[in-house]
Design a protein around this motif. Structure first.
Motif, PDB file in Angstrom:
ATOM      1  N   GLY A 126       0.794  -1.228   0.000  1.00  0.00           N
ATOM      2  CA  GLY A 126       0.000   0.000   0.000  1.00  0.00           C
ATOM      3  C   GLY A 126       0.820   1.268   0.000  1.00  0.00           C
ATOM      4  N   GLN A 132      -4.248   0.062  -0.536  1.00  0.00           N
ATOM      5  CA  GLN A 132      -4.692   1.380  -0.080  1.00  0.00           C
ATOM      6  C   GLN A 132      -5.884   1.890  -0.903  1.00  0.00           C
ATOM      7  OE1 GLN A 132      -1.818   4.583  -0.435  1.00  0.00           O
ATOM      8  NE2 GLN A 132      -0.907   3.725  -2.278  1.00  0.00           N
ATOM      9  N   THR A 188      -0.313   2.658   5.176  1.00  0.00           N
ATOM     10  CA  THR A 188      -0.171   2.943   3.752  1.00  0.00           C
ATOM     11  C   THR A 188       0.362   4.349   3.535  1.00  0.00           C
ATOM     12  OG1 THR A 188      -2.387   3.887   3.467  1.00  0.00           O
ATOM     13  CG2 THR A 188      -2.177   1.473   3.320  1.00  0.00           C
TER      14      THR A 188
END
Length: 443
Positions: A122, A212, A427
């Motif tokens: 992410g 993400q 993330t």
């Protein structure tokens, strides 16, 4: 730690083989044998992560001027490949790669960045560029560079398609139920069936949803079309601003455009470029700067000017007056850079050599040479003065210059409460405080 305003500075580090200075490869501290070694980039990435830098950024080009290789190295690794390798030796730092909307395809781009986001857990970001170098068109079967307006029209639709592809898997589409024999719920995976002016893409993406949600969207154009593209889609914008006054005006304008696009102005972070040379003392910093001035390649700088302005300088000597610029409506290269040069030349009469030494050695960026305190003072003034949400940091030297910024300036910013000492999210978007702030999506 944080500022009294509740904001904190964002720091992105530009990765260059030898450094951002065009003569950096010739500096005594530069180890030429490492420039094309993946371990060099791993080392820089680890150092940046140890200093808690938010993200790394790789610029990119899709062509090379053969004569230019005489004057310095080019980035030898494709950005997504390089950042995938860096992802394997880091845990927190964001990884932003450049990919062109003029010479790419949305489906491939969506796959590439989805893969980088998954590989890194992410941390991926896409720097959306339209590419303004005429030579590049010849590498992709075109007779010339498409017009500026057409490139941005294509970029808008390209970005829409990529966003649709990233959203083609719903968040809970992945079931993985062994007993029921259901790996993913087909009711939650959607063909996008996009039919537009430039693209026809059925979809869905053949990759599960990004960790993400979608990679961070970054943009770097400063023309009206570039600003509108950023206001509509970008979560971070890299910008070239040489003075505080100009940076404030750009900051106000891009935030207003973001609101007009139906988004929160907090959803787009503005990061001016910062060319930096740091020394423990003022004398040490000035000595470093003098060493770099002595090894700059004026010829390479002129080649770069030629590409960015879309002009042929071969008919002029370095000591000729700077040639007349084309009228703005005739420019098909980088509009914002053309405007910057036009503004300089309207105030000064310069030869080509004088322009390079006075203005182009820093590529038009904010350039600071000095002690950690001096550099931090400038950064703080811009950050608190309505000119920046952070900086795209461009050390002049990759060998020594990166370490100097990370080891001297970052701790000074942390002491002032301007920059955090640890990562707070999982993330990249979480670390930047952008989780849950939506990007405009839809016509």
């Amino acid at each position: 730690m944080g500022t009294t305003t509740g904001r904190r500075m964002i720091l992105n580090l530009l990765l260059s083989p030898a450094g951002s200075h065009r003569g950096a490869w010739r500096h005594p501290d530069t180890r030429l044998e490492e420039l094309h070694d993946i371990r060099h980039y791993h080392r820089l990435a680890r150092l940046a992560e140890q200093a808690r830098i938010d993200s790394l950024f790789l610029a990119d080009g899709l062509s090379v001027e053969v004569e230019a290789v005489r004057h310095g190295p080019i980035l030898s690794f494709e950005p997504l490949t390089l950042l995938s390798s860096i992802a394997s030796v880091t845990e927190h730092i964001g990884l932003i790669a450049t990919a062109s909307t003029t010479f790419g395809e949305p489906y491939c781009t969506a796959r590439f960045f989805s893969s980088l986001d998954a590989i890194s857990g992410g941390r991926a970001g896409w720097n959306i560029v339209t590419t303004g170098v005429e030579r590049t068109a010849f590498n992709f079967g075109l007779k010339g560079l498409p017009p500026h307006a057409l490139r941005y029209e294509r970029a808008r639709e390209f970005t829409e398609v990529v966003l649709k592809l990233w959203d083609s898997w719903e968040e809970d589409a992945l079931v993985q139920d062994k007993a029921a024999g259901i790996y993913a719920d087909p009711a939650k995976v959607h063909d996008i069936r996009h039919e537009g002016t430039h693209f026809s893409v059925r979809g869905a993406l053949n990759a599960i949803r990004c960790p993400q949600g979608r990679p961070l969207l970054v943009q770097a154009g400063a023309s009206d079309e570039g600003r509108d593209l950023a206001a509509r889609y970008a979560e971070m914008i890299f910008t070239v601003q040489p003075t505080l006054e100009e940076a404030r005006e750009f900051y106000r304008d891009i935030k207003q455009r973001t609101v007009l696009a139906g988004r929160s102005p907090e959803g787009l972070k503005v990061l001016p470029g910062l060319l930096v040379t740091v020394g423990a003392t003022e004398a040490e910093a000035e000595q470093k700067a003098a060493e770099l001035r002595a090894i700059i390649s004026v010829e390479r700088s002129v080649m770069s000017l030629s590409n960015l302005l879309g002009m042929d300088f071969s008919a002029y000597s370095l000591d000729d007056p700077f040639p007349p610029l084309p009228e703005p409506q005739d420019v098909n290269a980088y509009h914002s850079f053309h405007a910057l040069v036009r503004n300089i030349l309207s105030q000064e009469q310069l030869t080509i050599r004088e322009f390079v030494h006075k203005h182009w050695s820093g590529s038009g960026q904010l350039a600071v040479t000095g002690t950690p305190k001096k550099v931090a003072d400038v950064m703080e003034a811009w950050f608190l003065g309505g000119a920046a949400d952070g900086f795209n940091v461009m050390p002049q030297l990759a060998f020594g210059g990166v370490e100097a910024f990370l080891g001297l300036v970052v701790p000074e910013l942390q002491r002032r409460g301007l920059f955090p000492e640890r990562y707070t999210g999982r993330t990249l978007r979480e670390n930047l405080g952008l989780a849950g702030i939506s990007v405009y999506h839809g016509s």
